[in-house]
Design a protein around this motif. Structure first.
Motif, mmCIF file in Angstrom:
data_model
loop_
_atom_site.group_PDB
_atom_site.id
_atom_site.type_symbol
_atom_site.label_atom_id
_atom_site.label_comp_id
_atom_site.label_asym_id
_atom_site.label_seq_id
_atom_site.Cartn_x
_atom_site.Cartn_y
_atom_site.Cartn_z
ATOM 1 N N GLN A 17 69.288 -2.945 60.903
ATOM 2 C CA GLN A 17 67.844 -2.793 61.113
ATOM 3 C C GLN A 17 67.460 -1.325 61.239
ATOM 4 N N TYR A 46 58.221 -3.049 54.097
ATOM 5 C CA TYR A 46 58.932 -3.999 54.958
ATOM 6 C C TYR A 46 59.863 -4.902 54.158
ATOM 7 N N GLU A 47 59.429 -5.229 52.953
ATOM 8 C CA GLU A 47 60.273 -6.067 52.090
ATOM 9 C C GLU A 47 61.561 -5.332 51.727
ATOM 10 N N GLN A 78 62.998 -3.045 53.609
ATOM 11 C CA GLN A 78 63.800 -3.054 54.828
ATOM 12 C C GLN A 78 64.523 -4.392 54.987
ATOM 13 N N ASN A 79 63.770 -5.489 54.791
ATOM 14 C CA ASN A 79 64.353 -6.827 54.942
ATOM 15 C C ASN A 79 65.395 -7.111 53.868
ATOM 16 N N ARG A 80 65.142 -6.616 52.652
ATOM 17 C CA ARG A 80 66.094 -6.830 51.563
ATOM 18 C C ARG A 80 67.410 -6.121 51.861
ATOM 19 N N SER A 83 68.610 -5.569 54.814
ATOM 20 C CA SER A 83 69.269 -6.376 55.841
ATOM 21 C C SER A 83 69.910 -7.624 55.233
ATOM 22 N N LYS A 84 69.194 -8.250 54.291
ATOM 23 C CA LYS A 84 69.719 -9.476 53.680
ATOM 24 C C LYS A 84 70.966 -9.194 52.833
ATOM 25 N N ASN A 102 68.867 -15.446 59.256
ATOM 26 C CA ASN A 102 67.723 -15.436 58.341
ATOM 27 C C ASN A 102 67.352 -16.847 57.899
ATOM 28 N N ASP A 149 60.275 -16.630 61.097
ATOM 29 C CA ASP A 149 60.725 -15.366 60.515
ATOM 30 C C ASP A 149 59.539 -14.461 60.201
ATOM 31 N N TYR A 150 59.844 -13.277 59.744
ATOM 32 C CA TYR A 150 58.805 -12.292 59.438
ATOM 33 C C TYR A 150 57.891 -12.776 58.316
ATOM 34 N N ASP A 151 58.466 -13.392 57.284
ATOM 35 C CA ASP A 151 57.663 -13.884 56.160
ATOM 36 C C ASP A 151 56.629 -14.912 56.621
#
Length: 483
Positions: free
Chosen positions: A269, A356-357, A359-361, A363-364, A377, A386-388
């Motif tokens: 993160q 943000y996408e 950042q999340n990508r 992490s994924k 997730n 979740d964030y989405d």
């Protein structure tokens, strides 16, 4: 059949030996109590939040409808509230829900963010995470698995029985499979009752009336957590089998647990936020205001942009004053201003969401080396925490706000006269029955296919881990030594 019988015997032997240790009873009982507490607190949080949301959504609607005859533009500024209800699976996976708000105030010309999160009304301890069933399944049970499995094979090597077992015709494949089944059987004593209670609560919350969409989500929630726990059973046995002593196996497994559940998630993160830096909330709002002012101020009659619109309207309708237009000029301008401000806001929001996408990508992608991130997730996605899901709520609320404001503007254009009343005249209003034309806000959670689409990386990483562990087992069977 003979092979399977041998593996079952090994599994039973491990299970029996595990429960000879009093500490295992105490730890298992402790985790069982934590699971009961997590189920109770999840139930309480869910019912309290949804009862509160329903109550205030109803009151907000009542207040809206009880407004007297009024100018529709005043009603647009009076505003409304959008509340986000929790889904039944959020009882077991709190996800980001305690930190994101569940209510948004909706008004003309202004986009607000969600407020009233649980974290906002709680002490700082909440920031370390609440105890949920998902947290116990994802963090505490893997630790218990490692505690049960660290000496599964290493202890046999230390006391000399491993060489004896292998000399009696038991293969490495049978031994490893038996040990994995043995640890899994112990864990299932906690997992199965938890799932039974979980399903019962889930059915009870929906009055035993379930939709196919929720059923699929629940089934996948159970399936992915089962696979996740089996991962750790396999990892525990493989590390134990490749370690010369139980002590080395335990240290290695604790290290893996720390990396998987604590170090990697937080480091990922932090790195993602550093690489793809997002603007602050103040900067975000400031940039929007600057772009709106460049386009013009709909409340300023001398603004160049809106003055040009006024001049073009006067030419088209061949009149010399806005008071002579066949519709309400102010309402028309407010409609145009709402279009412009909403368009600018959505453009800035889209840019922010792209950051943000990324950042999340990032992490994924790390879930390919860490099954905990993958299951977390998936768990949050299926539970709509979740964030989405939060962004989806924001977008639904913004769509509702825009339609509400434009409906009020349309009523002003149609029914409000351009002639301003004298100081002693009655204010220009429309009948309060028009307020019912704006429907009540209802939040719709993401459907299962949208969840699976957004979590495709996590799903692929789960399947990759299944393949990798099979490869590791095959490699271990060919290369492990008794000494």
């Amino acid at each position: 059949m003979k092979s399977l019988h041998t593996e079952i015997l090994i599994a039973k032997h491990l299970k029996n030996s595990v429960f000879k240790n009093t500490a295992v009873f105490i730890i298992t009982l402790f985790i069982g109590l934590i699971l009961l507490y997590a189920a109770f607190s999840g139930w309480e949080n869910y019912t309290n939040q949804n009862e509160t949301s329903e109550k205030y959504q109803h009151e907000s609607r009542e207040d809206w409808l009880k407004n007297p005859d009024k100018n529709p533009h005043r009603m647009a500024h009076y505003g409304n509230f959008a509340f986000r209800k929790s889904t039944p699976l959020s009882v077991f996976e709190f996800g980001m829900e305690p930190f994101f708000g569940n209510a948004i105030f909706l008004e003309a010309h202004k986009q607000n963010t969600a407020n009233f999160s649980e974290a906002g009304f709680s002490n700082s301890m909440l920031r370390f995470g609440e105890i949920s069933i998902a947290m116990v399944l994802q963090i505490l049970l893997p630790l218990l698995i490692f505690f049960l499995g660290f000496n599964a094979v290493a202890a046999e090597r230390e006391n000399g029985t491993l060489k004896l077992l292998l000399s009696q015709g038991i293969s490495w494949k049978q031994l490893l499979t038996g040990k994995i089944l043995g640890i899994a059987s112990v864990i299932m004593l906690l997992f199965v009752p938890t799932i039974i209670v979980l399903v019962f609560i889930w059915l009870l919350l929906q009055n035993f009336s379930i939709t196919p969409d929720e059923t699929i989500k629940m089934s996948l929630f159970i399936l992915f957590h089962f696979i996740y726990l089996i991962f750790f059973c396999v990892i525990a046995v493989l590390i134990s089998a490749s370690s010369k002593t139980s002590k080395k196996a335990l240290i290695s497994l604790i290290g893996i647990w720390l990396v998987f559940t604590i170090i990697l998630p937080r480091t990922t993160q932090a790195i993602g936020a550093y690489i793809y830096e997002a603007p602050s909330k103040i900067q975000f709002q400031s940039d929007i205001e600057k772009d709106i002012l460049k386009q013009g101020d709909s409340h300023n009659p001398n603004d160049l942009h809106y003055k040009a619109i006024k001049d073009s309207l006067l030419r088209v309708y061949k009149v010399d004053s806005v008071q002579k237009l066949p519709f309400n000029y102010s309402g028309f301008i407010m409609t145009e201003g709402e279009k412009i401000s909403s368009k600018i806001y959505n453009q800035h929001l889209e840019k922010l969401l792209q950051v943000y996408e990324k950042q999340n990508r990032f992490s994924k992608i790390i879930s390919f080396v860490n099954p905990y991130i993958a299951i977390k997730n998936l768990s949050m996605g299926l539970s709509n925490t979740d964030y989405d899901s939060y962004i989806d709520f924001q977008k639904q609320a913004e769509n509702y706000r825009y339609n509400m404001a434009q409906k009020m503007n349309a009523l002003q254009v149609k029914f409000i006269s351009n002639k301003k009343p004298a100081p002693n005249d009655k204010p220009l209003t429309i009948d309060k029955e028009h307020w019912a034309d704006v429907e009540e806000f209802h939040y719709e959670p993401k459907e299962i296919w949208d969840v699976l689409k957004s979590e495709i990386v996590s799903i692929l990483s789960i399947f990759l881990w299944i393949v990798l562990l099979f490869i590791f087992i095959r490699f271990a069977v060919k290369n492990l030594k008794a000494i």
